[in-house]
Write a protein that holds these residues in place. Structure first.
Motif, PDB file in Angstrom:
ATOM      1  N   ALA A  39      -6.384 -79.017  27.670  1.00 21.59           N
ATOM      2  CA  ALA A  39      -5.772 -79.306  26.374  1.00 21.59           C
ATOM      3  C   ALA A  39      -4.999 -78.105  25.852  1.00 21.59           C
ATOM      4  O   ALA A  39      -3.917 -78.243  25.267  1.00 21.59           O
ATOM      5  CB  ALA A  39      -6.843 -79.732  25.365  1.00 21.59           C
ATOM      6  N   VAL A  40      -5.533 -76.901  26.068  1.00 24.40           N
ATOM      7  CA  VAL A  40      -4.836 -75.681  25.661  1.00 24.40           C
ATOM      8  C   VAL A  40      -3.539 -75.529  26.442  1.00 24.40           C
ATOM      9  O   VAL A  40      -2.483 -75.216  25.872  1.00 24.40           O
ATOM     10  CB  VAL A  40      -5.731 -74.439  25.860  1.00 24.40           C
ATOM     11  CG1 VAL A  40      -4.923 -73.154  25.701  1.00 24.40           C
ATOM     12  CG2 VAL A  40      -6.893 -74.459  24.878  1.00 24.40           C
ATOM     13  N   ALA A  41      -3.590 -75.745  27.750  1.00 25.16           N
ATOM     14  CA  ALA A  41      -2.382 -75.628  28.573  1.00 25.16           C
ATOM     15  C   ALA A  41      -1.303 -76.595  28.093  1.00 25.16           C
ATOM     16  O   ALA A  41      -0.118 -76.225  27.988  1.00 25.16           O
ATOM     17  CB  ALA A  41      -2.719 -75.885  30.038  1.00 25.16           C
ATOM     18  N   ARG A  42      -1.694 -77.816  27.784  1.00 19.15           N
ATOM     19  CA  ARG A  42      -0.723 -78.802  27.301  1.00 19.15           C
ATOM     20  C   ARG A  42      -0.117 -78.366  25.973  1.00 19.15           C
ATOM     21  O   ARG A  42       1.097 -78.490  25.757  1.00 19.15           O
ATOM     22  CB  ARG A  42      -1.391 -80.169  27.158  1.00 19.15           C
ATOM     23  CG  ARG A  42      -1.805 -80.803  28.483  1.00 19.15           C
ATOM     24  CD  ARG A  42      -2.195 -82.261  28.303  1.00 19.15           C
ATOM     25  NE  ARG A  42      -3.362 -82.429  27.461  1.00 19.15           N
ATOM     26  CZ  ARG A  42      -4.621 -82.504  27.914  1.00 19.15           C
ATOM     27  NH1 ARG A  42      -4.858 -82.390  29.214  1.00 19.15           N
ATOM     28  NH2 ARG A  42      -5.633 -82.692  27.092  1.00 19.15           N
ATOM     29  N   GLN A  43      -0.950 -77.844  25.077  1.00 16.04           N
ATOM     30  CA  GLN A  43      -0.434 -77.462  23.766  1.00 16.04           C
ATOM     31  C   GLN A  43       0.464 -76.237  23.857  1.00 16.04           C
ATOM     32  O   GLN A  43       1.503 -76.168  23.186  1.00 16.04           O
ATOM     33  CB  GLN A  43      -1.583 -77.210  22.782  1.00 16.04           C
ATOM     34  CG  GLN A  43      -1.083 -76.931  21.362  1.00 16.04           C
ATOM     35  CD  GLN A  43      -2.140 -77.173  20.313  1.00 16.04           C
ATOM     36  OE1 GLN A  43      -3.099 -77.916  20.536  1.00 16.04           O
ATOM     37  NE2 GLN A  43      -1.968 -76.562  19.150  1.00 16.04           N
ATOM     38  N   LEU A  44       0.077 -75.262  24.671  1.00 20.88           N
ATOM     39  CA  LEU A  44       0.918 -74.078  24.840  1.00 20.88           C
ATOM     40  C   LEU A  44       2.296 -74.457  25.378  1.00 20.88           C
ATOM     41  O   LEU A  44       3.325 -73.949  24.920  1.00 20.88           O
ATOM     42  CB  LEU A  44       0.246 -73.078  25.772  1.00 20.88           C
ATOM     43  CG  LEU A  44      -0.971 -72.338  25.212  1.00 20.88           C
ATOM     44  CD1 LEU A  44      -1.671 -71.557  26.326  1.00 20.88           C
ATOM     45  CD2 LEU A  44      -0.567 -71.393  24.078  1.00 20.88           C
ATOM     46  N   ALA A 245     -11.245 -82.273  22.844  1.00 18.42           N
ATOM     47  CA  ALA A 245     -10.675 -81.076  23.463  1.00 18.42           C
ATOM     48  C   ALA A 245      -9.412 -80.640  22.735  1.00 18.42           C
ATOM     49  O   ALA A 245      -9.134 -79.443  22.602  1.00 18.42           O
ATOM     50  CB  ALA A 245     -10.375 -81.345  24.931  1.00 18.42           C
ATOM     51  N   GLU A 246      -8.650 -81.605  22.222  1.00 18.11           N
ATOM     52  CA  GLU A 246      -7.417 -81.285  21.506  1.00 18.11           C
ATOM     53  C   GLU A 246      -7.702 -80.555  20.193  1.00 18.11           C
ATOM     54  O   GLU A 246      -6.935 -79.666  19.795  1.00 18.11           O
ATOM     55  CB  GLU A 246      -6.617 -82.562  21.239  1.00 18.11           C
ATOM     56  CG  GLU A 246      -5.970 -83.163  22.465  1.00 18.11           C
ATOM     57  CD  GLU A 246      -6.957 -83.813  23.427  1.00 18.11           C
ATOM     58  OE1 GLU A 246      -6.626 -83.926  24.628  1.00 18.11           O
ATOM     59  OE2 GLU A 246      -8.061 -84.206  22.976  1.00 18.11           O
ATOM     60  N   GLU A 247      -8.792 -80.909  19.527  1.00 12.97           N
ATOM     61  CA  GLU A 247      -9.147 -80.194  18.298  1.00 12.97           C
ATOM     62  C   GLU A 247      -9.480 -78.734  18.602  1.00 12.97           C
ATOM     63  O   GLU A 247      -9.092 -77.828  17.850  1.00 12.97           O
ATOM     64  CB  GLU A 247     -10.329 -80.888  17.617  1.00 12.97           C
ATOM     65  CG  GLU A 247      -9.957 -82.189  16.938  1.00 12.97           C
ATOM     66  CD  GLU A 247     -11.165 -82.943  16.404  1.00 12.97           C
ATOM     67  OE1 GLU A 247     -11.103 -83.395  15.243  1.00 12.97           O
ATOM     68  OE2 GLU A 247     -12.165 -83.087  17.134  1.00 12.97           O
ATOM     69  N   LEU A 248     -10.191 -78.503  19.695  1.00 10.11           N
ATOM     70  CA  LEU A 248     -10.492 -77.123  20.069  1.00 10.11           C
ATOM     71  C   LEU A 248      -9.231 -76.383  20.482  1.00 10.11           C
ATOM     72  O   LEU A 248      -9.065 -75.191  20.191  1.00 10.11           O
ATOM     73  CB  LEU A 248     -11.523 -77.098  21.192  1.00 10.11           C
ATOM     74  CG  LEU A 248     -12.984 -76.947  20.740  1.00 10.11           C
ATOM     75  CD1 LEU A 248     -13.216 -75.598  20.058  1.00 10.11           C
ATOM     76  CD2 LEU A 248     -13.408 -78.073  19.824  1.00 10.11           C
ATOM     77  N   ALA A 249      -8.308 -77.078  21.155  1.00  5.73           N
ATOM     78  CA  ALA A 249      -7.042 -76.447  21.529  1.00  5.73           C
ATOM     79  C   ALA A 249      -6.270 -76.010  20.284  1.00  5.73           C
ATOM     80  O   ALA A 249      -5.646 -74.939  20.276  1.00  5.73           O
ATOM     81  CB  ALA A 249      -6.204 -77.408  22.369  1.00  5.73           C
ATOM     82  N   ASP A 250      -6.317 -76.814  19.225  1.00  6.29           N
ATOM     83  CA  ASP A 250      -5.676 -76.427  17.966  1.00  6.29           C
ATOM     84  C   ASP A 250      -6.258 -75.119  17.444  1.00  6.29           C
ATOM     85  O   ASP A 250      -5.523 -74.212  17.024  1.00  6.29           O
ATOM     86  CB  ASP A 250      -5.878 -77.514  16.907  1.00  6.29           C
ATOM     87  CG  ASP A 250      -4.903 -78.671  17.051  1.00  6.29           C
ATOM     88  OD1 ASP A 250      -3.840 -78.475  17.669  1.00  6.29           O
ATOM     89  OD2 ASP A 250      -5.218 -79.763  16.552  1.00  6.29           O
ATOM     90  N   ASN A 251      -7.589 -75.014  17.449  1.00  2.00           N
ATOM     91  CA  ASN A 251      -8.254 -73.798  16.982  1.00  2.00           C
ATOM     92  C   ASN A 251      -7.839 -72.599  17.821  1.00  2.00           C
ATOM     93  O   ASN A 251      -7.521 -71.514  17.307  1.00  2.00           O
ATOM     94  CB  ASN A 251      -9.769 -73.942  17.059  1.00  2.00           C
ATOM     95  CG  ASN A 251     -10.340 -75.040  16.192  1.00  2.00           C
ATOM     96  OD1 ASN A 251     -11.451 -75.512  16.435  1.00  2.00           O
ATOM     97  ND2 ASN A 251      -9.609 -75.483  15.176  1.00  2.00           N
TER      98      ASN A 251
END
Length: 277
Positions: A39-44, A245-251
């Motif tokens: 999720a972090v990789a996608r958001q970055l 997982a997306e909520e944690l990626a936001d954080n």
């Protein structure tokens, strides 16, 4: 373990003109093949990174995520310092820098969860410690804590010459509000918090910010292996239940972003209202 590059576009056309909080940044995400890391990789990537490197012990997972974000895949075992250094050096060789490093690689202990379930169903006391052998203890500590040390050391070495960079590690709310029957996991994540905060105080002198997010239960493949009754009890322990997982990626992306430029050594609770510290 050797690095593996995914197929796809290493430098997408027009990438330098991307906009977003991470426009033009080079990022490396460990544990990026699934769950929070994916999720972090996608958001970055969505927020402007010119390159996202996805490192994971699972080659297929790393490749699938890297292909999805137009990035690069690497196979790495974070318990191996040589392998960690090699991945970081590969990113430097390609781009000359790492702007953001997010370390999400970690494990839990399915056997301990099974014993917790047995106690829940039988009404007997939880009995994990007396059955916890050295191998199980070392597995959790070596991946969660030793792995974090290896990644932090390699990241600071890589970022220090440029005098800038952001690192985010993943701890756990379980280190504050320990789950009965999970001593090795709680200890490993408490170590991640202390290690990250100690490194944060040292690294900021070189322009590198280090912060940590401490999740409560998160709906990831690792959580999916938790017995259903234990999972339900954990979900009911907080107001908001399991996070995505997306909520944690936001954080995590907040902590890595310029918007957190004055945040150093923080442990951000993301636990659905289970407790405060």
């Amino acid at each position: 373990m050797s690095q593996v590059h995914a197929s796809g576009n290493p430098s997408p056309a027009g990438a330098e003109t991307k906009t977003g909080r991470f426009a033009g940044h080079v990022a490396l995400v460990t544990g990026g093949g699934s769950g929070i890391g994916a999720a972090v990789a996608r958001q970055l990537a969505a927020e402007g990174c010119v390159a996202v490197h996805v490192a994971d012990r699972d080659e297929l997972g790393a490749r699938q995520v890297a292909d999805r974000v137009g990035g690069h895949a690497h196979v790495v075992d974070v318990t191996d310092p040589v392998a960690v250094d090699a991945v970081v050096e590969a990113v430097l060789a390609e781009h000359g820098r790492i702007d953001v490093l997010v370390h999400t690689a970690g494990v839990d202990d399915p056997d301990a969860k099974s014993r917790i379930l047995h106690a829940q169903e039988s009404g007997e006391p939880v009995d994990v410690l007396c059955h916890l052998d050295d191998a199980a203890w070392r597995r959790v500590l070596s991946i969660n804590l030793d792995g974090t040390f290896h990644v932090l050391r390699a990241a600071v070495r890589a970022m220090r010459p440029r005098g800038t960079g952001a690192i985010v590690t993943v701890g756990s709310s379980a280190s504050f509000d320990t789950l009965t029957g999970y001593p090795h996991y709680a200890a490993s994540k408490a170590g991640v918090h202390a290690l990250s905060q100690a490194v944060a105080k040292e690294a900021i002198a070189f322009g590198i910010r280090v912060n940590t997010v401490a999740p409560g239960p998160v709906d990831t493949p690792m959580a999916g292996r938790t017995p259903a009754a234990v999972r339900t009890a954990m979900a009911e322990s907080g107001v908001l239940g399991y996070a995505s997982a997306e909520e944690l990626a936001d954080n995590i992306c907040y902590l890595a972003s310029p918007g957190a430029s004055n945040v150093v050594g923080a442990v951000l609770l993301s636990n659905g209202g289970r407790f405060t510290v």
